[in-house]
Design an enzyme around this catalytic site. Sequence first.
Site, PDB file in Angstrom:
ATOM      1  N   TYR A  56       0.375  -1.854 -12.194  1.00  0.00           N
ATOM      2  CA  TYR A  56      -1.020  -1.869 -12.627  1.00  0.00           C
ATOM      3  C   TYR A  56      -1.159  -1.273 -14.030  1.00  0.00           C
ATOM      4  O   TYR A  56      -2.133  -0.579 -14.325  1.00  0.00           O
ATOM      5  CB  TYR A  56      -1.915  -1.155 -11.596  1.00  0.00           C
ATOM      6  CG  TYR A  56      -1.701  -1.698 -10.201  1.00  0.00           C
ATOM      7  CD1 TYR A  56      -2.122  -2.989  -9.886  1.00  0.00           C
ATOM      8  CD2 TYR A  56      -1.029  -0.967  -9.218  1.00  0.00           C
ATOM      9  CE1 TYR A  56      -1.888  -3.524  -8.620  1.00  0.00           C
ATOM     10  CE2 TYR A  56      -0.800  -1.493  -7.956  1.00  0.00           C
ATOM     11  CZ  TYR A  56      -1.235  -2.767  -7.663  1.00  0.00           C
ATOM     12  OH  TYR A  56      -1.000  -3.296  -6.420  1.00  0.00           O
ATOM     13  N   CYS A  84     -13.199   3.115 -28.770  1.00  0.00           N
ATOM     14  CA  CYS A  84     -14.493   3.770 -28.953  1.00  0.00           C
ATOM     15  C   CYS A  84     -15.232   3.922 -27.636  1.00  0.00           C
ATOM     16  O   CYS A  84     -16.255   3.271 -27.392  1.00  0.00           O
ATOM     17  CB  CYS A  84     -15.316   2.993 -29.964  1.00  0.00           C
ATOM     18  SG  CYS A  84     -14.471   2.932 -31.539  1.00  0.00           S
ATOM     19  N   GLU A  85     -14.695   4.723 -26.768  1.00  0.00           N
ATOM     20  CA  GLU A  85     -15.288   5.016 -25.459  1.00  0.00           C
ATOM     21  C   GLU A  85     -14.904   6.443 -25.113  1.00  0.00           C
ATOM     22  O   GLU A  85     -13.739   6.828 -25.276  1.00  0.00           O
ATOM     23  CB  GLU A  85     -14.681   4.130 -24.361  1.00  0.00           C
ATOM     24  CG  GLU A  85     -14.898   2.660 -24.520  1.00  0.00           C
ATOM     25  CD  GLU A  85     -16.116   2.137 -23.755  1.00  0.00           C
ATOM     26  OE1 GLU A  85     -16.758   2.926 -23.024  1.00  0.00           O
ATOM     27  OE2 GLU A  85     -16.411   0.956 -23.925  1.00  0.00           O
ATOM     28  N   PRO A 123       4.661  -5.151  -0.661  1.00  0.00           N
ATOM     29  CA  PRO A 123       4.678  -3.966  -1.519  1.00  0.00           C
ATOM     30  C   PRO A 123       4.523  -4.359  -2.989  1.00  0.00           C
ATOM     31  O   PRO A 123       5.065  -5.362  -3.438  1.00  0.00           O
ATOM     32  CB  PRO A 123       6.068  -3.380  -1.276  1.00  0.00           C
ATOM     33  CG  PRO A 123       6.905  -4.570  -0.945  1.00  0.00           C
ATOM     34  CD  PRO A 123       6.009  -5.498  -0.171  1.00  0.00           C
ATOM     35  N   ARG A 166      -5.632   2.838 -15.945  1.00  0.00           N
ATOM     36  CA  ARG A 166      -5.721   3.633 -14.715  1.00  0.00           C
ATOM     37  C   ARG A 166      -6.382   5.012 -14.885  1.00  0.00           C
ATOM     38  O   ARG A 166      -7.239   5.388 -14.077  1.00  0.00           O
ATOM     39  CB  ARG A 166      -4.340   3.786 -14.059  1.00  0.00           C
ATOM     40  CG  ARG A 166      -3.656   2.454 -13.725  1.00  0.00           C
ATOM     41  CD  ARG A 166      -2.457   2.603 -12.812  1.00  0.00           C
ATOM     42  NE  ARG A 166      -2.868   2.933 -11.463  1.00  0.00           N
ATOM     43  CZ  ARG A 166      -2.803   4.112 -10.930  1.00  0.00           C
ATOM     44  NH1 ARG A 166      -2.297   5.131 -11.623  1.00  0.00           N
ATOM     45  NH2 ARG A 166      -3.214   4.326  -9.712  1.00  0.00           N
ATOM     46  N   TYR A 192      -9.727   5.132 -12.687  1.00  0.00           N
ATOM     47  CA  TYR A 192      -9.618   5.846 -11.403  1.00  0.00           C
ATOM     48  C   TYR A 192      -9.424   7.345 -11.582  1.00  0.00           C
ATOM     49  O   TYR A 192      -9.106   8.038 -10.609  1.00  0.00           O
ATOM     50  CB  TYR A 192      -8.400   5.356 -10.602  1.00  0.00           C
ATOM     51  CG  TYR A 192      -8.220   3.877 -10.478  1.00  0.00           C
ATOM     52  CD1 TYR A 192      -9.031   3.114  -9.646  1.00  0.00           C
ATOM     53  CD2 TYR A 192      -7.203   3.242 -11.174  1.00  0.00           C
ATOM     54  CE1 TYR A 192      -8.836   1.744  -9.521  1.00  0.00           C
ATOM     55  CE2 TYR A 192      -7.002   1.874 -11.052  1.00  0.00           C
ATOM     56  CZ  TYR A 192      -7.824   1.133 -10.225  1.00  0.00           C
ATOM     57  OH  TYR A 192      -7.621  -0.209 -10.111  1.00  0.00           O
ATOM     58  N   ARG A 244       3.195  -1.507  -5.858  1.00  0.00           N
ATOM     59  CA  ARG A 244       3.410  -0.260  -6.584  1.00  0.00           C
ATOM     60  C   ARG A 244       4.752   0.402  -6.259  1.00  0.00           C
ATOM     61  O   ARG A 244       5.439   0.887  -7.154  1.00  0.00           O
ATOM     62  CB  ARG A 244       2.271   0.694  -6.227  1.00  0.00           C
ATOM     63  CG  ARG A 244       2.248   1.955  -7.053  1.00  0.00           C
ATOM     64  CD  ARG A 244       1.189   2.938  -6.533  1.00  0.00           C
ATOM     65  NE  ARG A 244      -0.037   2.364  -6.081  1.00  0.00           N
ATOM     66  CZ  ARG A 244      -1.156   2.300  -6.806  1.00  0.00           C
ATOM     67  NH1 ARG A 244      -1.192   2.785  -8.021  1.00  0.00           N
ATOM     68  NH2 ARG A 244      -2.241   1.754  -6.307  1.00  0.00           N
ATOM     69  N   GLY A 292       0.755  -1.243   0.000  1.00  0.00           N
ATOM     70  CA  GLY A 292       0.000   0.000   0.000  1.00  0.00           C
ATOM     71  C   GLY A 292       0.781   1.285   0.000  1.00  0.00           C
ATOM     72  O   GLY A 292       0.191   2.360  -0.173  1.00  0.00           O
TER      73      GLY A 292
HETATM   74  N1  LLP Z   1      -1.520  -6.932  -0.685  1.00  0.00           N
HETATM   75  C1  LLP Z   1      -2.822  -7.050  -0.964  1.00  0.00           C
HETATM   76  C2  LLP Z   1      -3.637  -7.988  -0.205  1.00  0.00           C
HETATM   77  C3  LLP Z   1      -3.393  -6.234  -1.966  1.00  0.00           C
HETATM   78  O1  LLP Z   1      -4.689  -6.347  -2.221  1.00  0.00           O
HETATM   79  C4  LLP Z   1      -2.578  -5.326  -2.679  1.00  0.00           C
HETATM   80  C5  LLP Z   1      -3.138  -4.497  -3.732  1.00  0.00           C
HETATM   81  C6  LLP Z   1      -1.213  -5.261  -2.358  1.00  0.00           C
HETATM   82  C7  LLP Z   1      -0.721  -6.074  -1.350  1.00  0.00           C
HETATM   83  C8  LLP Z   1      -0.263  -4.341  -3.066  1.00  0.00           C
HETATM   84  O2  LLP Z   1      -0.595  -3.017  -2.882  1.00  0.00           O
HETATM   85  P1  LLP Z   1       0.404  -1.850  -3.377  1.00  0.00           P
HETATM   86  O3  LLP Z   1       1.662  -1.959  -2.566  1.00  0.00           O
HETATM   87  O4  LLP Z   1       0.663  -2.063  -4.819  1.00  0.00           O
HETATM   88  O5  LLP Z   1      -0.351  -0.619  -3.111  1.00  0.00           O
HETATM   89  N2  LLP Z   1      -5.216  -1.330  -9.651  1.00  0.00           N
HETATM   90  C9  LLP Z   1      -5.083  -0.330  -8.620  1.00  0.00           C
HETATM   91  C10 LLP Z   1      -4.445  -0.854  -7.371  1.00  0.00           C
HETATM   92  C11 LLP Z   1      -5.152  -2.062  -6.784  1.00  0.00           C
HETATM   93  C12 LLP Z   1      -4.455  -2.608  -5.583  1.00  0.00           C
HETATM   94  C13 LLP Z   1      -5.007  -3.930  -5.213  1.00  0.00           C
HETATM   95  N3  LLP Z   1      -4.365  -4.554  -4.094  1.00  0.00           N
HETATM   96  C14 LLP Z   1      -4.334   0.866  -9.210  1.00  0.00           C
HETATM   97  O6  LLP Z   1      -4.009   0.844 -10.382  1.00  0.00           O
HETATM   98  O7  LLP Z   1      -4.082   1.847  -8.510  1.00  0.00           O
END
Ligand code: LLP
Length: 418
Positions: free
Chosen positions: A371, A342-343, A274, A312, A316, A276, A239
């Site tokens: 992502y 086409c959107e 981690p 993205r 979002y 992202r 996150g």
């Molecule tokens: N652990 C779990 C249980 C998760 O659901 C996620 C992300 C992560 C770890 C990794 O999170 P990060 O470190 O990447 O924030 N598609 C969206 C993001 C969806 C995240 C889903 N879960 C975007 O493009 O922003």
Amino acid sequence: MHHFQFRNGELYAEEVPVRKIARRVGTPFYLYSAATLKRHFQVFDQAFASIPHLVCYSVKANSNLAVLRLLAKEGAGADIVSGGELYRALKAGIPPQKIVFSGVGKTAREMREALRAGILMFNVESLGEMKLLSRVAKRLGTKAPIAIRVNPDVDPKTHPYISTGLKKNKFGLDVETALEAYRLAQEDPHLEIVGVDCHIGSQLTQISPFVEALRRIKDFIRRLEKENIRVRYLDLGGGLGIVYGDEAPPPPKEYASALIKELGDLEITLVLEPGRVLVGNAGILVTKVLYYKETPTKKFLIVDAGMNDLLRPAFYQAYHEIVPVIQKERPEEVVDVVGPICETGDFLAQERRLPLPKPGELLAVMSAGAYGFVMSSNYNSRPRPPEVLVHGDEFYVVRKRENYARLIAGERIPDFLR
Ligand code: LLP
């Protein structure tokens, strides 16, 4: 810090001009920097060096085999959410004993595959899932190692679609139900309690929600201890946010220090997931300008990458910086950068001030390593773009561009239509 930098007005990936790669592979394409991936992993991992910990890279962020292999070589484990991600992680050489399996909808088949592989733990998200996991383990004559995902009800202050640790979200179990689940698991001969899990959301730019979640999980662990239920792993999920535009997320060192401080004397191995923060700024999407078009109310830059390539912005309203690959003096304009799909929602940027490029020129969509490709699709029957990995002065196509045959592979016209 990343390795996409301008030299004499031209964008380079490490030692390679982006323009050179475009000439070789065509556009659009994803481009990753090995040096950035490596650096990001090392900085993150080293931030936790003073405590027992395991960094399980969240495969969903970017699951290319080469990316996974590079991280595996640095010592990363994996956070997976499907049988497909398990398959990839194992193929890339991530040791099963460093794999954690998250997700609300694991199937019996996926459970079997993960049990046979010998993963570190299942992050269980419901009582139904726990029951099924126990049955599957019994049939295999084994015990399933589990953590229960606790929903700590903390507001991560991020986009609602990517916040997961609020009571109203579908993820994990509230504290009281989780406690009940641990009691049941304790009595179950086919489950072995090894950890506690939580994940509150993605693209967090403040430390306090993480610390608050950790505090609540710590209290929860104390309650477990009172019932003689012991855990070895505390999985705090992923996150940590990155810079797309004007955000100022804490650097990994600060994030780690705050968590380590909050952990105090709790004797536990901290697991982190981690995604992202490791790969986001290690990748860009390179696209070519097709047309410039003015309507009575707006100006559009039409490019050859669309929402099927990078979802993205459409999904979002996410901000991605867009820069011309070759810098030149030119007038600035406020434009919508849109794709061929086409959107109306097919845009990479809206109302963006840009030095106006000409058709044929290349643009780099920054921070597209996480992502990006993984959320791409074949919508409008568009072959998905290739992925390229730069390493010093070399580059490698680590996933080739799809072709038309690939688009219809697996489709059949049934006999009655012949
Ligand atoms: N652990 C779990 C249980 C998760 O659901 C996620 C992300 C992560 C770890 C990794 O999170 P990060 O470190 O990447 O924030 N598609 C969206 C993001 C969806 C995240 C889903 N879960 C975007 O493009 O922003």
